[in-house]
Design an enzyme around this catalytic site. Structure first.
Site, short mmCIF file in Angstrom:
data_model
loop_
_atom_site.label_atom_id
_atom_site.label_comp_id
_atom_site.label_asym_id
_atom_site.label_seq_id
_atom_site.Cartn_x
_atom_site.Cartn_y
_atom_site.Cartn_z
N SER A 1 0.65 -1.36 0.03
CA SER A 1 -0.05 -0.20 0.03
C SER A 1 0.82 1.13 -0.13
O SER A 1 1.93 1.13 0.63
CB SER A 1 -0.80 0.04 1.51
OG SER A 1 -1.46 1.20 1.55
N TYR B 1 -2.58 -0.32 10.03
CA TYR B 1 -2.41 -0.87 8.59
C TYR B 1 -1.22 -0.93 8.04
O TYR B 1 -0.76 -1.72 7.30
CB TYR B 1 -3.78 -0.18 8.08
CG TYR B 1 -3.74 -0.52 6.57
CD1 TYR B 1 -4.06 -2.05 6.03
CD2 TYR B 1 -3.42 0.29 5.37
CE1 TYR B 1 -4.29 -2.31 4.72
CE2 TYR B 1 -3.67 -0.07 4.20
CZ TYR B 1 -4.02 -1.36 3.73
OH TYR B 1 -3.98 -1.44 2.36
P1 NAD Z 1 -11.40 -6.07 -0.11
O1 NAD Z 1 -11.76 -5.86 1.41
O2 NAD Z 1 -12.56 -5.77 -1.00
O3 NAD Z 1 -10.83 -7.59 -0.21
C1 NAD Z 1 -10.05 -8.17 0.43
C2 NAD Z 1 -10.67 -9.72 0.53
O4 NAD Z 1 -9.84 -10.31 1.58
C3 NAD Z 1 -11.95 -9.74 1.24
O5 NAD Z 1 -12.92 -10.15 0.21
C4 NAD Z 1 -11.96 -10.28 2.42
O6 NAD Z 1 -13.16 -11.20 2.88
C5 NAD Z 1 -10.83 -11.14 2.29
N1 NAD Z 1 -10.16 -11.62 3.55
C6 NAD Z 1 -9.82 -10.77 4.67
N2 NAD Z 1 -9.16 -11.45 5.60
C7 NAD Z 1 -9.02 -12.76 5.43
C8 NAD Z 1 -8.41 -13.89 5.82
N3 NAD Z 1 -7.93 -13.94 6.84
N4 NAD Z 1 -8.64 -14.94 5.15
C9 NAD Z 1 -9.24 -15.06 3.84
N5 NAD Z 1 -9.64 -13.87 3.19
C10 NAD Z 1 -9.82 -12.74 3.94
O7 NAD Z 1 -10.16 -4.89 -0.23
P2 NAD Z 1 -9.54 -4.49 -1.45
O8 NAD Z 1 -9.80 -2.95 -1.65
O9 NAD Z 1 -9.94 -5.50 -2.93
O10 NAD Z 1 -8.05 -4.88 -1.44
C11 NAD Z 1 -7.25 -6.18 -1.70
C12 NAD Z 1 -5.85 -5.78 -1.16
O11 NAD Z 1 -5.14 -4.59 -1.80
C13 NAD Z 1 -5.75 -5.69 0.28
O12 NAD Z 1 -4.38 -6.29 0.47
C14 NAD Z 1 -5.49 -4.18 0.49
O13 NAD Z 1 -4.89 -4.04 1.59
C15 NAD Z 1 -4.82 -3.61 -0.66
N6 NAD Z 1 -4.92 -2.35 -1.14
C16 NAD Z 1 -5.94 -1.79 -1.39
C17 NAD Z 1 -5.94 -0.48 -1.61
C18 NAD Z 1 -7.40 0.13 -2.16
O14 NAD Z 1 -7.60 1.35 -2.54
N7 NAD Z 1 -8.65 -0.74 -2.38
C19 NAD Z 1 -5.13 0.39 -1.46
C20 NAD Z 1 -3.96 -0.10 -1.19
C21 NAD Z 1 -3.78 -1.39 -0.83
#
Ligand code: NAD
Length: 317
Positions: A127, A152
């Site tokens: 991130s 985070y």
């Molecule tokens: P999201 O919450 O939509 O997707 C994450 C998924 O992981 C969810 O479906 C959740 O059910 C699953 N999950 C969480 N904990 C779990 C566990 N212990 N075991 C199995 N499944 C689990 O989030 P997103 O926005 O799609 O983000 C995806 C990744 O990208 C994450 O790692 C997030 O930190 C990273 N990220 C996202 C953004 C953003 O702007 N969306 C920015 C920087 C980093």
């Protein structure tokens, strides 16, 4: 290739799984479908993915290493894209241990399974928040002063370090991708663009933290997915890339773009700055352009129009 996408039922994961299936890859997903936001939305995402092809799906926790091991042993993937995480800066201050467990222990457990199963390609979702309050803008991957200011962000930086250690010890070819505020259809309901769109559309006041001058390098989800696909093709021992848009947008500009796309003025409820929030994110993406062929092609306003179009069709869900 068979690709395991952890968190494949989530926002970015569902777009990635669809793109992988369209390219003819086999897809496995581990997702616990937790209630950080509605599990019904995640099930809907899975339905959409399955329309494009069969997927192996384990509804389970990545921290449950033995269960994941048995699942993966049956049909071992060639590569892993590790997206499963507790996302979000502000909630991480409320539940630090949950964030640490999922994002650090979960990543370690998955890396251990890669070692046990001989999986040698790993892509990790990091991130922009790991840069903290950096004065070195735009952010470059070789910035030596990454000082996270939220739980985070600290867990994501810890995840990167674990990835490096496993790549060094066990020759797992690893790419860490630092995503910059991803937006687009199916965006997480906790993120500002989606919340603001819902509230502006409903005529409700939107809470705006700070003076509106903070900037975010919003990145359209299709561009992020294109960068992940580039990382899967990229050969290296260990490397880190920014996946941003390299064009930060002020909070007030973001609100104006939503107002225009929704066709309604926002009522603003000004609030003080929130702890953990950084003043700006701004990616230098020259390295990703050169080595991954990353080429974000969606300007912010065009992305907002696409998001609002999707929002109108999804509102009834
Ligand atoms: P999201 O919450 O939509 O997707 C994450 C998924 O992981 C969810 O479906 C959740 O059910 C699953 N999950 C969480 N904990 C779990 C566990 N212990 N075991 C199995 N499944 C689990 O989030 P997103 O926005 O799609 O983000 C995806 C990744 O990208 C994450 O790692 C997030 O930190 C990273 N990220 C996202 C953004 C953003 O702007 N969306 C920015 C920087 C980093």
């Amino acid at each position: 290739m068979r690709i395991l996408v952890t968190g494949g039922a989530g926002f970015i994961g569902s777009h990635l799984c669809e793109a992988l299936l369209r390219q003819g890859h086999a897809v496995s997903i581990i997702d616990e479908l937790n209630d950080f936001y509605s599990p019904a939305l995640k099930r809907l995402n899975l339905e959409g993915i399955r329309k494009l092809g069969a997927v192996e799906f384990l509804e389970g926790d990545i921290c449950d290493g033995e269960r994941a091991y048995e699942f993966l042993k049956r049909n071992p993937p060639d590569a892993v894209v590790h997206l499963a995480a507790r996302a979000g800066v502000r909630p991480s201050l409320q539940q630090p241990f949950l964030y640490e467990r999922t994002n650090v222990l979960g990543t370690l457990t998955l890396l251990e399974n890669c070692r046990r199963l001989g999986i040698t390609k790993f892509v990790f979702a990091s991130s922009s928040s790991i840069y903290g309050v950096s004065n070195n803008v735009p952010f470059r991957e070789d910035d030596p002063n990454c000082l996270p200011i939220s739980i985070y962000a600290a867990t994501k930086l810890a995840g990167e370090k674990l990835c490096y250690t496993y790549s060094h010890l066990y020759a797992i070819r690893t790419v860490c991708l630092r995503f910059f505020t991803v937006f687009g259809p199916r965006q997480r309901p906790d993120l500002a663009i989606r919340k603001f769109t819902e509230m502006i559309d409903a005529g409700k006041p939107i809470p705006v933290f700070g003076d509106g001058s903070s900037g975010r390098d919003y990145t359209f989800v299709a561009d992020t997915v294109q960068g992940i696909l580039g990382a899967l093709r990229y050969e290296c021992g260990f490397d880190i890339f920014n996946l941003g848009n390299s064009a930060p947008v002020k909070l007030t500009e973001m609100i104006a773009a939503i107002e225009k796309a929704v066709g309604r003025k926002a009522v603003i409820d000004w609030q003080p700055d929130q702890p953990g929030d950084v003043p700006i994110t701004f990616a230098d993406i020259s390295k990703a352009r050169e080595k991954l062929g990353y080429a974000p092609g969606t300007p912010f306003e065009a992305g907002i129009v696409k998001f609002v179009e999707w929002f109108r069709t999804a509102r009834s869900i």
